[in-house]
Design an enzyme around this catalytic site. Structure first.
Site, PDB file in Angstrom:
ATOM      1  N   HIS A   2       0.834  -1.214   0.000  1.00  0.00           N
ATOM      2  CA  HIS A   2       0.000   0.000   0.000  1.00  0.00           C
ATOM      3  C   HIS A   2       0.868   1.262   0.000  1.00  0.00           C
ATOM      4  O   HIS A   2       0.434   2.312   0.480  1.00  0.00           O
ATOM      5  CB  HIS A   2      -0.953   0.029   1.205  1.00  0.00           C
ATOM      6  CG  HIS A   2      -1.796  -1.193   1.338  1.00  0.00           C
ATOM      7  ND1 HIS A   2      -3.050  -1.317   0.772  1.00  0.00           N
ATOM      8  CD2 HIS A   2      -1.560  -2.380   1.973  1.00  0.00           C
ATOM      9  CE1 HIS A   2      -3.554  -2.504   1.053  1.00  0.00           C
ATOM     10  NE2 HIS A   2      -2.663  -3.171   1.777  1.00  0.00           N
TER      11      HIS A   2
ATOM     12  N   SER B 236      17.065  17.335 -18.150  1.00  0.00           N
ATOM     13  CA  SER B 236      16.263  18.551 -18.098  1.00  0.00           C
ATOM     14  C   SER B 236      16.912  19.657 -18.904  1.00  0.00           C
ATOM     15  O   SER B 236      18.136  19.796 -18.928  1.00  0.00           O
ATOM     16  CB  SER B 236      16.083  19.012 -16.650  1.00  0.00           C
ATOM     17  OG  SER B 236      15.426  20.263 -16.586  1.00  0.00           O
TER      18      SER B 236
END
Length: 473
Positions: free
Chosen positions: A198, A328
């Site tokens: 989870h 980037s």
């Protein structure tokens, strides 16, 4: 004079080809004929060409048909030999430039089937000393398409192309990825880390165990593909127009399948029911479902790897991924998990392809499914993308993954879920109290377990040993 001489000897830009609609001009340096040219002019839709692997598979269809018709005494040796030679040139890619048609055409693939018939007939006639467009001594319909219909030839080629590419491309590419994951499983076998369920902390396991799960997913995917590809071995050929076998000899279908098996080295057979083989594409939907299930697994694996490699200083940072290129245009020094991103995008495309295949496969109206080109296009697109992505992911990501053992140990020691090892001794409720109190106070599990009086220091050290928590017991 020289200029005049060149003008006289220059090849005309076009030649005249004919079909039942009459004459039409065709580029003189191309082998296709009238029906291909009409399709080229009538279906200027997008840039998605009919997959070349399907064209090569149709070459196999024409080769096997010529061999079968010759054995049945329907095609003389001279014509058969020329057709066979031309078909082999199609198969080996020598004539790839002569198949210009797009996917978006007749739903039976008739125009691409005729593209094959015309190219092979013209090339065969050239080999026999004839003229392009003359349709003699080899006729595209009477000889190249003998004992066939587009309605059985195209789905047959669909099966041949998909089964061949799954076997020759996709399964080997996944095998390379499997071997790389198994290597990492062994390399990381002794590195104990915290597990997560989870997206929250759970009990420990080894990094090798985590990678063993990834490897098992890929291994199971390969096994499913090998089962699913068997659904593609039965061939529609011999059903002709509606499945009855009209204009094909009773022995043709089995003889044809035997020749295809010999050419491809795959165990193709004649479909038991030709009506089903023409009207439905359920086997195609099933086979692509296996590919989609592989994409499901690879999406999960790539996602896990990029999350485990998040950082380098503000993420999980348990894995160090290969740095392949700048990431980037604005942030200097940034490097991104690009192989994981490419893999997950490919998986998204495969999921979309499966939707298209499922819808197209449901459209078997009466005796023929007429969504066959889009079925073939999406199937072969998925196979190519998955094979290429698996190889790229293996070479440029998985093979170079390293573990940041310091970071892994740091995160594991901070995890509250190590308290699970105390539960058999002090009970679930008390163990939960230790974890919640430690979390609230910003203290360690050991400090709170001792303060609450549930265990001694020696007992805690004996019970809470992460490396022992990675095994049953």
């Amino acid at each position: 004079m020289a200029k005049s001489a060149r003008t006289k000897t220059a090849r005309p830009a076009t030649r005249t080809e004919t079909d039942s609609f009459g004459p039409i001009e065709v580029p003189s340096d191309r082998y296709w004929g009238a029906q291909t040219e009409r399709s080229r002019q009538n279906f200027r839709i997008g840039t998605d060409r009919m997959p070349i692997s399907l064209v090569h598979a149709l070459g196999i269809v024409k080769l096997a048909a010529a061999q079968s018709n010759r054995e049945l005494g329907l095609l003389d040796q001279r014509r058969a030999s020329a057709i066979i030679r031309a078909a082999r040139e199609v198969i080996d890619g020598s004539l790839d430039d002569h198949f210009p048609l797009v996917v978006w055409q007749t739903g039976s693939g008739t125009q691409t089937n005729m593209n094959l018939n015309e190219v092979i007939a013209n090339r065969a006639n050239e080999l026999l000393g004839g003229e392009l467009g003359a349709k003699k001594p080899v006729h595209p319909n009477d000889h190249v398409n003998m004992s066939q219909s587009s309605n059985d030839s195209f789905p047959t080629a669909m099966h041949i192309a998909a089964a061949s590419r799954i076997t020759a491309d996709l399964v080997p590419a996944l095998g390379e990825l499997l071997r790389a994951l198994r290597k990492k499983e062994k390399e990381f076998a002794k590195i104990v880390k915290i597990g997560r369920t989870h997206t929250q902390d759970a009990t420990p396991l080894t990094l090798g165990q985590e990678f063993s799960g990834y490897a098992a997913q890929v291994e199971s995917g390969i096994a499913r593909l090998k089962v699913a590809v068997k659904e593609l071995y039965p061939l529609a050929q011999g059903g002709t127009a509606v499945g009855t076998g009209l204009n094909a000899k009773p022995r043709f279908a089995r003889l044809f399948a035997k020749h295809v098996a010999g050419i491809t080295k795959l165990p193709f057979t004649s479909a038991a029911n030709k009506f089903e083989a023409l009207a439905s594409n359920d086997a195609y939907v099933l086979a692509h479902g296996a590919i989609s299930s592989v994409a499901t697994g690879l999406f999960k694996i790539a996602n896990d790897i990029r999350l485990l490699g998040s950082g380098p200083r503000s993420g999980l940072g348990e894995l160090i991924l290969p740095e392949n290129e700048p990431g980037s245009s604005i942030m200097p020094g940034k490097v991104n998990p690009t192989q994981c991103e490419a893999m997950t995008m490919v998986c998204c495309q495969v999921f979309g392809n499966h939707t298209a295949i499922t819808v197209a496969g449901s459209q078997g109206h009466f005796e023929l499914n007429v969504y066959k080109p889009v079925l073939a296009y999406n199937m072969l697109h998925s196979i190519r993308l998955m094979a290429d992505a698996a190889r790229s992911f293996t070479e440029h990501c998985v093979s170079g993954i390293r573990a940041d053992e310091k970071r892994i140990s740091e995160l594991m020691q901070r995890s509250l879920m190590l308290v699970t090892a105390l539960a058999p001794k002090i009970g679930y409720d008390n163990a939960a109290k230790v974890a919640k109190t430690a979390h609230a106070n910003g203290t360690t599990l050991k400090e709170e377990a001792l303060r609450l009086g549930f265990v001694t220091a020696d007992e805690f050290d004996r019970l809470v040993q992460p490396e022992k928590m990675t095994k049953p017991g």
